[in-house]
Scaffold this motif. Structure first.
Motif, PDB file in Angstrom:
ATOM      1  N   GLY A  55       0.787  -1.229   0.000  1.00 21.77           N
ATOM      2  CA  GLY A  55       0.000   0.000   0.000  1.00 21.77           C
ATOM      3  C   GLY A  55       0.815   1.272   0.000  1.00 21.77           C
ATOM      4  O   GLY A  55       0.256   2.363   0.172  1.00 21.77           O
ATOM      5  N   GLU A  56       2.135   1.170  -0.197  1.00 21.02           N
ATOM      6  CA  GLU A  56       2.955   2.381  -0.213  1.00 21.02           C
ATOM      7  C   GLU A  56       2.649   3.246  -1.435  1.00 21.02           C
ATOM      8  O   GLU A  56       2.858   4.453  -1.423  1.00 21.02           O
ATOM      9  CB  GLU A  56       4.433   2.013  -0.184  1.00 21.02           C
ATOM     10  CG  GLU A  56       4.866   1.354   1.129  1.00 21.02           C
ATOM     11  CD  GLU A  56       6.334   0.977   1.123  1.00 21.02           C
ATOM     12  OE1 GLU A  56       7.100   1.587   0.350  1.00 21.02           O
ATOM     13  OE2 GLU A  56       6.715   0.068   1.890  1.00 21.02           O
ATOM     14  N   TYR A  57       2.162   2.614  -2.506  1.00 23.64           N
ATOM     15  CA  TYR A  57       1.731   3.336  -3.692  1.00 23.64           C
ATOM     16  C   TYR A  57       0.304   2.873  -3.991  1.00 23.64           C
ATOM     17  O   TYR A  57       0.100   1.766  -4.472  1.00 23.64           O
ATOM     18  CB  TYR A  57       2.629   3.039  -4.892  1.00 23.64           C
ATOM     19  CG  TYR A  57       4.093   3.337  -4.663  1.00 23.64           C
ATOM     20  CD1 TYR A  57       4.576   4.640  -4.740  1.00 23.64           C
ATOM     21  CD2 TYR A  57       4.994   2.318  -4.372  1.00 23.64           C
ATOM     22  CE1 TYR A  57       5.916   4.912  -4.526  1.00 23.64           C
ATOM     23  CE2 TYR A  57       6.334   2.588  -4.164  1.00 23.64           C
ATOM     24  CZ  TYR A  57       6.789   3.891  -4.238  1.00 23.64           C
ATOM     25  OH  TYR A  57       8.109   4.155  -4.031  1.00 23.64           O
ATOM     26  N   GLY A  58      -0.676   3.701  -3.684  1.00 24.45           N
ATOM     27  CA  GLY A  58      -2.061   3.315  -3.918  1.00 24.45           C
ATOM     28  C   GLY A  58      -2.425   3.367  -5.391  1.00 24.45           C
ATOM     29  O   GLY A  58      -1.684   3.896  -6.226  1.00 24.45           O
ATOM     30  N   SER A  59      -3.605   2.829  -5.721  1.00 25.03           N
ATOM     31  CA  SER A  59      -4.078   2.864  -7.101  1.00 25.03           C
ATOM     32  C   SER A  59      -4.149   4.305  -7.583  1.00 25.03           C
ATOM     33  O   SER A  59      -4.670   5.176  -6.899  1.00 25.03           O
ATOM     34  CB  SER A  59      -5.452   2.211  -7.202  1.00 25.03           C
ATOM     35  OG  SER A  59      -5.381   0.843  -6.870  1.00 25.03           O
ATOM     36  N   GLY A  60      -3.594   4.553  -8.767  1.00 20.40           N
ATOM     37  CA  GLY A  60      -3.581   5.891  -9.333  1.00 20.40           C
ATOM     38  C   GLY A  60      -2.358   6.705  -8.969  1.00 20.40           C
ATOM     39  O   GLY A  60      -2.140   7.770  -9.538  1.00 20.40           O
ATOM     40  N   ALA A  61      -1.548   6.214  -8.015  1.00 21.36           N
ATOM     41  CA  ALA A  61      -0.337   6.952  -7.635  1.00 21.36           C
ATOM     42  C   ALA A  61       0.741   6.756  -8.701  1.00 21.36           C
ATOM     43  O   ALA A  61       0.798   5.732  -9.367  1.00 21.36           O
ATOM     44  CB  ALA A  61       0.167   6.470  -6.283  1.00 21.36           C
ATOM     45  N   ARG A  62       1.596   7.758  -8.842  1.00 20.69           N
ATOM     46  CA  ARG A  62       2.705   7.665  -9.779  1.00 20.69           C
ATOM     47  C   ARG A  62       3.945   7.152  -9.069  1.00 20.69           C
ATOM     48  O   ARG A  62       4.260   7.606  -7.966  1.00 20.69           O
ATOM     49  CB  ARG A  62       2.993   9.026 -10.407  1.00 20.69           C
ATOM     50  CG  ARG A  62       1.878   9.531 -11.312  1.00 20.69           C
ATOM     51  CD  ARG A  62       2.270  10.847 -11.967  1.00 20.69           C
ATOM     52  NE  ARG A  62       1.197  11.375 -12.777  1.00 20.69           N
ATOM     53  CZ  ARG A  62       0.969  11.023 -14.043  1.00 20.69           C
ATOM     54  NH1 ARG A  62       1.759  10.149 -14.631  1.00 20.69           N
ATOM     55  NH2 ARG A  62      -0.034  11.541 -14.710  1.00 20.69           N
ATOM     56  N   LEU A  63       4.630   6.227  -9.703  1.00 23.16           N
ATOM     57  CA  LEU A  63       5.905   5.776  -9.176  1.00 23.16           C
ATOM     58  C   LEU A  63       6.953   6.868  -9.391  1.00 23.16           C
ATOM     59  O   LEU A  63       6.798   7.722 -10.266  1.00 23.16           O
ATOM     60  CB  LEU A  63       6.352   4.500  -9.884  1.00 23.16           C
ATOM     61  CG  LEU A  63       5.574   3.220  -9.592  1.00 23.16           C
ATOM     62  CD1 LEU A  63       6.131   2.078 -10.429  1.00 23.16           C
ATOM     63  CD2 LEU A  63       5.632   2.872  -8.113  1.00 23.16           C
ATOM     64  N   PRO A  64       8.038   6.859  -8.617  1.00 28.47           N
ATOM     65  CA  PRO A  64       9.113   7.818  -8.863  1.00 28.47           C
ATOM     66  C   PRO A  64       9.650   7.675 -10.284  1.00 28.47           C
ATOM     67  O   PRO A  64       9.523   6.626 -10.915  1.00 28.47           O
ATOM     68  CB  PRO A  64      10.168   7.434  -7.822  1.00 28.47           C
ATOM     69  CG  PRO A  64       9.397   6.760  -6.734  1.00 28.47           C
ATOM     70  CD  PRO A  64       8.294   6.021  -7.433  1.00 28.47           C
ATOM     71  N   ALA A  65      10.261   8.748 -10.787  1.00 31.48           N
ATOM     72  CA  ALA A  65      10.836   8.724 -12.129  1.00 31.48           C
ATOM     73  C   ALA A  65      11.973   7.713 -12.201  1.00 31.48           C
ATOM     74  O   ALA A  65      12.546   7.318 -11.185  1.00 31.48           O
ATOM     75  CB  ALA A  65      11.346  10.120 -12.488  1.00 31.48           C
ATOM     76  N   ARG A  93       5.896   9.004 -16.121  1.00 32.19           N
ATOM     77  CA  ARG A  93       6.061   8.217 -14.902  1.00 32.19           C
ATOM     78  C   ARG A  93       4.957   7.174 -14.826  1.00 32.19           C
ATOM     79  O   ARG A  93       3.794   7.449 -15.113  1.00 32.19           O
ATOM     80  CB  ARG A  93       6.008   9.141 -13.684  1.00 32.19           C
ATOM     81  CG  ARG A  93       7.267   9.987 -13.532  1.00 32.19           C
ATOM     82  CD  ARG A  93       7.081  11.083 -12.519  1.00 32.19           C
ATOM     83  NE  ARG A  93       6.720  10.536 -11.214  1.00 32.19           N
ATOM     84  CZ  ARG A  93       6.316  11.283 -10.194  1.00 32.19           C
ATOM     85  NH1 ARG A  93       6.210  12.594 -10.337  1.00 32.19           N
ATOM     86  NH2 ARG A  93       6.022  10.731  -9.040  1.00 32.19           N
ATOM     87  N   ARG A  94       5.342   5.950 -14.474  1.00 31.46           N
ATOM     88  CA  ARG A  94       4.366   4.855 -14.451  1.00 31.46           C
ATOM     89  C   ARG A  94       3.333   5.077 -13.357  1.00 31.46           C
ATOM     90  O   ARG A  94       3.655   5.511 -12.254  1.00 31.46           O
ATOM     91  CB  ARG A  94       5.053   3.511 -14.222  1.00 31.46           C
ATOM     92  CG  ARG A  94       6.161   3.129 -15.195  1.00 31.46           C
ATOM     93  CD  ARG A  94       5.837   3.360 -16.651  1.00 31.46           C
ATOM     94  NE  ARG A  94       6.695   2.635 -17.557  1.00 31.46           N
ATOM     95  CZ  ARG A  94       7.894   3.043 -17.952  1.00 31.46           C
ATOM     96  NH1 ARG A  94       8.386   4.159 -17.493  1.00 31.46           N
ATOM     97  NH2 ARG A  94       8.596   2.323 -18.803  1.00 31.46           N
ATOM     98  N   VAL A  95       2.067   4.755 -13.673  1.00 31.56           N
ATOM     99  CA  VAL A  95       0.967   4.892 -12.728  1.00 31.56           C
ATOM    100  C   VAL A  95       0.569   3.504 -12.240  1.00 31.56           C
ATOM    101  O   VAL A  95       0.442   2.564 -13.041  1.00 31.56           O
ATOM    102  CB  VAL A  95      -0.248   5.594 -13.391  1.00 31.56           C
ATOM    103  CG1 VAL A  95      -1.435   5.636 -12.430  1.00 31.56           C
ATOM    104  CG2 VAL A  95       0.141   7.002 -13.826  1.00 31.56           C
ATOM    105  N   VAL A  96       0.361   3.371 -10.946  1.00 26.18           N
ATOM    106  CA  VAL A  96      -0.017   2.086 -10.366  1.00 26.18           C
ATOM    107  C   VAL A  96      -1.467   1.776 -10.728  1.00 26.18           C
ATOM    108  O   VAL A  96      -2.360   2.595 -10.529  1.00 26.18           O
ATOM    109  CB  VAL A  96       0.153   2.113  -8.835  1.00 26.18           C
ATOM    110  CG1 VAL A  96      -0.331   0.805  -8.214  1.00 26.18           C
ATOM    111  CG2 VAL A  96       1.616   2.353  -8.478  1.00 26.18           C
TER     112      VAL A  96
END
Length: 270
Positions: free
Chosen positions: A38-48, A83-86
């Motif tokens: 859950g550190e990156y929720g749905s719709g969150a962008r991963l770091p570059a 940037r990739r989106v979860v």
């Protein structure tokens, strides 16, 4: 839109002895664990990419390969130049086609996963263990019995057999280790594929004691052989869940149908 929490640079992913596992798979495993936690929720962008490269002390090419592996799992978008989106959303069911640990699945539901090791015992592989782990009969293995909990409630008994090298790492872990797979990944042992068989088993005396259910009660059983990136088996597990605590889903296609087997009943459920 959710933003990932600030975090310090993790340790550089470690290769196992011999360096057989590509470094990008270790980076992908760490990111997969973070997404599952859950550190990156749905719709969150991963770091570059360049930020991830600095964080893991790897090249951008390695980061791209790791992100490609996450794309293949359907966890992030595949748009180039951004940037990739979860994409993965937490769900209440376990997808039998997705190799996700009990710990990651529990966290995706907002539950607090727990585990208590009852015993870890070295031994010699019996014929079934030898066949599943692709080792010789009598080869050294480690057998682990654990009870798994969701927010303090016992829901599953886990019986796992590990080949000698992996089992030795497990034996050195504290009895209250929540996730073996996360700890093993730090040693370069990655679980990338699995074959599952799901059926019903009756609770034996040990199940009844650990789960607080009547002996003979029906339990949902998952038998699983997991392999590493080279295709070598790294665990053979038989997990027994209390009814109502988990449901498994599977997606099938015309070229990859859900397996069915007709045969005599398992002796455990006669």
């Amino acid at each position: 839109m959710n933003q990932p929490p600030a975090a310090g640079p993790p340790a550089r992913p470690q290769r196992p002895a011999g360096g057989r596992t590509p470094l990008y798979l270790a980076v992908a495993a760490d990111l997969r664990t973070a997404i599952g936690a859950g550190e990156y929720g749905s719709g969150a962008r991963l770091p570059a990419e360049d930020e991830l490269a600095r964080r893991y002390t790897v090249s951008r090419g390695t980061v791209r390969q790791a992100l490609a592996a996450l794309r293949a799992d359907g966890l992030v978008t595949s748009r180039r130049g951004t940037r990739r989106v979860v994409l993965a959303s937490p769900g209440e069911r376990r997808d039998a086609t997705e190799l996700r640990s009990f710990t990651r699945w529990a966290r995706s539901l907002g539950e607090d996963p727990g585990g208590r090791t009852v015993h870890v015992e070295p031994g010699a592989a019996d014929p079934e263990e030898a066949a599943e782990l692709r080792i010789g009969p009598g080869a050294p293995v480690y057998r682990v019995l654990r009870v798994r909990t969701l927010s303090g409630r016992p829901v599953m008994v886990e019986r796992t057999t590990y080949p000698d090298a992996v089992g030795a790492l497990v034996a050195a872990m504290p009895a209250d280790t929540v996730s073996y797979s996360e700890e093993l990944a730090r040693h370069g042992v990655l679980f990338t594929d699995a074959h599952h068989t799901i059926d019903i088993a009756l609770a034996d005396a040990r199940d009844a004691t650990l789960l607080g259910c009547p002996q003979g009660a029906p339990l949902l059983r998952e038998r699983r052989r997991a392999t590493d990136p080279t295709g070598s088996p790294v665990e053979w597990s038989q997990d027994r869940y209390l009814p109502g605590t988990v449901a498994f889903t599977a997606h099938s296609t015309a070229t990859g149908a859900l397996g069915r087997r007709l045969g005599p009943p398992d002796p455990a459920v006669r």
